[in-house]
Design a protein around this motif. Structure first.
Motif, PDB file in Angstrom:
ATOM      1  N   HIS A   1       0.855  -1.176   0.000  1.00 53.20           N
ATOM      2  CA  HIS A   1       0.000   0.000   0.000  1.00 53.20           C
ATOM      3  C   HIS A   1       0.896   1.232   0.000  1.00 53.20           C
ATOM      4  N   PRO A   2       0.457   2.299  -0.607  1.00 52.58           N
ATOM      5  CA  PRO A   2       1.301   3.495  -0.643  1.00 52.58           C
ATOM      6  C   PRO A   2       1.498   4.054   0.761  1.00 52.58           C
ATOM      7  N   PRO A   3       2.689   4.590   1.021  1.00 53.64           N
ATOM      8  CA  PRO A   3       2.907   5.197   2.334  1.00 53.64           C
ATOM      9  C   PRO A   3       2.056   6.460   2.467  1.00 53.64           C
ATOM     10  N   LEU A   4       1.631   6.738   3.668  1.00 51.29           N
ATOM     11  CA  LEU A   4       0.831   7.929   3.927  1.00 51.29           C
ATOM     12  C   LEU A   4       1.707   8.969   4.621  1.00 51.29           C
ATOM     13  N   ALA A   5       1.778  10.145   4.033  1.00 48.82           N
ATOM     14  CA  ALA A   5       2.551  11.224   4.642  1.00 48.82           C
ATOM     15  C   ALA A   5       1.780  11.786   5.820  1.00 48.82           C
ATOM     16  N   LYS A   6       2.495  12.032   6.898  1.00 49.13           N
ATOM     17  CA  LYS A   6       1.822  12.628   8.048  1.00 49.13           C
ATOM     18  C   LYS A   6       1.416  14.051   7.702  1.00 49.13           C
ATOM     19  N   ARG A   7       0.447  14.546   8.397  1.00 44.50           N
ATOM     20  CA  ARG A   7      -0.045  15.910   8.195  1.00 44.50           C
ATOM     21  C   ARG A   7       0.394  16.746   9.386  1.00 44.50           C
TER      22      ARG A   7
ATOM     23  N   PHE B   1      -3.510  30.555   4.092  1.00 37.15           N
ATOM     24  CA  PHE B   1      -3.418  29.273   3.396  1.00 37.15           C
ATOM     25  C   PHE B   1      -2.861  28.245   4.362  1.00 37.15           C
ATOM     26  N   THR B   2      -3.371  27.042   4.284  1.00 39.32           N
ATOM     27  CA  THR B   2      -2.839  25.942   5.092  1.00 39.32           C
ATOM     28  C   THR B   2      -2.255  24.892   4.152  1.00 39.32           C
ATOM     29  N   ASP B   3      -1.130  24.341   4.558  1.00 40.63           N
ATOM     30  CA  ASP B   3      -0.474  23.293   3.780  1.00 40.63           C
ATOM     31  C   ASP B   3       0.041  22.238   4.753  1.00 40.63           C
ATOM     32  N   PRO B   4      -0.711  21.158   4.956  1.00 42.68           N
ATOM     33  CA  PRO B   4      -0.289  20.140   5.920  1.00 42.68           C
ATOM     34  C   PRO B   4       0.935  19.336   5.472  1.00 42.68           C
ATOM     35  N   TYR B   5       1.341  19.501   4.234  1.00 38.02           N
ATOM     36  CA  TYR B   5       2.503  18.765   3.726  1.00 38.02           C
ATOM     37  C   TYR B   5       3.702  19.678   3.495  1.00 38.02           C
ATOM     38  N   PHE B   6       3.677  20.860   4.056  1.00 40.37           N
ATOM     39  CA  PHE B   6       4.776  21.813   3.914  1.00 40.37           C
ATOM     40  C   PHE B   6       6.087  21.217   4.426  1.00 40.37           C
ATOM     41  N   TRP B   7       6.004  20.380   5.444  1.00 42.79           N
ATOM     42  CA  TRP B   7       7.198  19.784   6.034  1.00 42.79           C
ATOM     43  C   TRP B   7       8.009  18.956   5.033  1.00 42.79           C
ATOM     44  N   LEU B   8       7.356  18.507   3.952  1.00 41.60           N
ATOM     45  CA  LEU B   8       8.065  17.705   2.953  1.00 41.60           C
ATOM     46  C   LEU B   8       9.074  18.519   2.156  1.00 41.60           C
ATOM     47  N   ARG B   9       9.075  19.846   2.318  1.00 44.17           N
ATOM     48  CA  ARG B   9      10.055  20.697   1.636  1.00 44.17           C
ATOM     49  C   ARG B   9      11.427  20.643   2.296  1.00 44.17           C
ATOM     50  N   GLU B  10      11.498  20.130   3.510  1.00 42.54           N
ATOM     51  CA  GLU B  10      12.754  20.062   4.259  1.00 42.54           C
ATOM     52  C   GLU B  10      13.586  18.885   3.749  1.00 42.54           C
ATOM     53  N   LYS B  11      14.278  19.087   2.654  1.00 39.29           N
ATOM     54  CA  LYS B  11      14.964  17.994   1.957  1.00 39.29           C
ATOM     55  C   LYS B  11      16.050  17.289   2.776  1.00 39.29           C
TER      56      LYS B  11
ATOM     57  N   TYR C   1      10.417   9.054   4.042  1.00 41.40           N
ATOM     58  CA  TYR C   1       9.114   9.023   3.382  1.00 41.40           C
ATOM     59  C   TYR C   1       9.286   8.897   1.863  1.00 41.40           C
ATOM     60  N   LEU C   2      10.199   9.684   1.289  1.00 42.07           N
ATOM     61  CA  LEU C   2      10.429   9.612  -0.156  1.00 42.07           C
ATOM     62  C   LEU C   2      10.990   8.254  -0.571  1.00 42.07           C
ATOM     63  N   ALA C   3      11.848   7.688   0.263  1.00 43.91           N
ATOM     64  CA  ALA C   3      12.374   6.346  -0.024  1.00 43.91           C
ATOM     65  C   ALA C   3      11.236   5.324   0.005  1.00 43.91           C
ATOM     66  N   ALA C   4      10.312   5.479   0.935  1.00 44.91           N
ATOM     67  CA  ALA C   4       9.161   4.568   1.009  1.00 44.91           C
ATOM     68  C   ALA C   4       8.273   4.727  -0.219  1.00 44.91           C
ATOM     69  N   GLU C   5       8.078   5.964  -0.677  1.00 41.80           N
ATOM     70  CA  GLU C   5       7.298   6.178  -1.906  1.00 41.80           C
ATOM     71  C   GLU C   5       7.983   5.526  -3.100  1.00 41.80           C
ATOM     72  N   ASN C   6       9.307   5.673  -3.178  1.00 42.73           N
ATOM     73  CA  ASN C   6      10.051   5.063  -4.284  1.00 42.73           C
ATOM     74  C   ASN C   6       9.972   3.541  -4.228  1.00 42.73           C
ATOM     75  N   ALA C   7      10.064   2.980  -3.025  1.00 41.20           N
ATOM     76  CA  ALA C   7       9.964   1.519  -2.882  1.00 41.20           C
ATOM     77  C   ALA C   7       8.579   1.045  -3.305  1.00 41.20           C
ATOM     78  N   TYR C   8       7.559   1.791  -2.938  1.00 38.34           N
ATOM     79  CA  TYR C   8       6.190   1.434  -3.341  1.00 38.34           C
ATOM     80  C   TYR C   8       6.057   1.478  -4.869  1.00 38.34           C
ATOM     81  N   THR C   9       6.592   2.513  -5.482  1.00 37.30           N
ATOM     82  CA  THR C   9       6.527   2.636  -6.943  1.00 37.30           C
ATOM     83  C   THR C   9       7.239   1.469  -7.611  1.00 37.30           C
ATOM     84  N   GLU C  10       8.410   1.118  -7.093  1.00 36.52           N
ATOM     85  CA  GLU C  10       9.143  -0.016  -7.659  1.00 36.52           C
ATOM     86  C   GLU C  10       8.352  -1.314  -7.515  1.00 36.52           C
TER      87      GLU C  10
END
Length: 78
Positions: free
Chosen positions: A25-31, A43-53, A61-70
């Motif tokens: 199942h795809p990983p769910l990003a926390k809000r 404006f509200t952006d619950p995924y703003f934290w994902l900008r912190e590279k 989280y990005l590694a989990a998304e990539n693993a799911y895609t693979e």
């Protein structure tokens, strides 16, 4: 080295939570609540934290998304 251990632990946690009997199942990003005021409008952006590279949690989280895609596209490999 410590960052690598944190990243590995978070990736394992995401992978474990994503794998079920029904398949991956795809990983769910926390809000995380984040609000900004632009030109007098809020404006509200619950995924703003994902900008912190450089954040280990973002990387995991990005590694989990990539693993799911693979996993989901594995049958398309030659």
């Amino acid at each position: 080295m410590h960052e690598r251990q944190v990243l590995s632990g978070l990736l394992l946690a995401f992978a474990t939570s994503c794998a079920t009997v029904d398949g991956p199942h795809p990983p769910l990003a926390k809000r995380v609540e984040h609000r900004e005021l632009w030109h007098g409008k809020e404006f509200t952006d619950p995924y703003f934290w994902l900008r912190e590279k450089e954040n280990p949690e973002v990387r995991a989280y990005l590694a989990a998304e990539n693993a799911y895609t693979e996993a989901m596209t594995a049958e398309l490999a030659p």
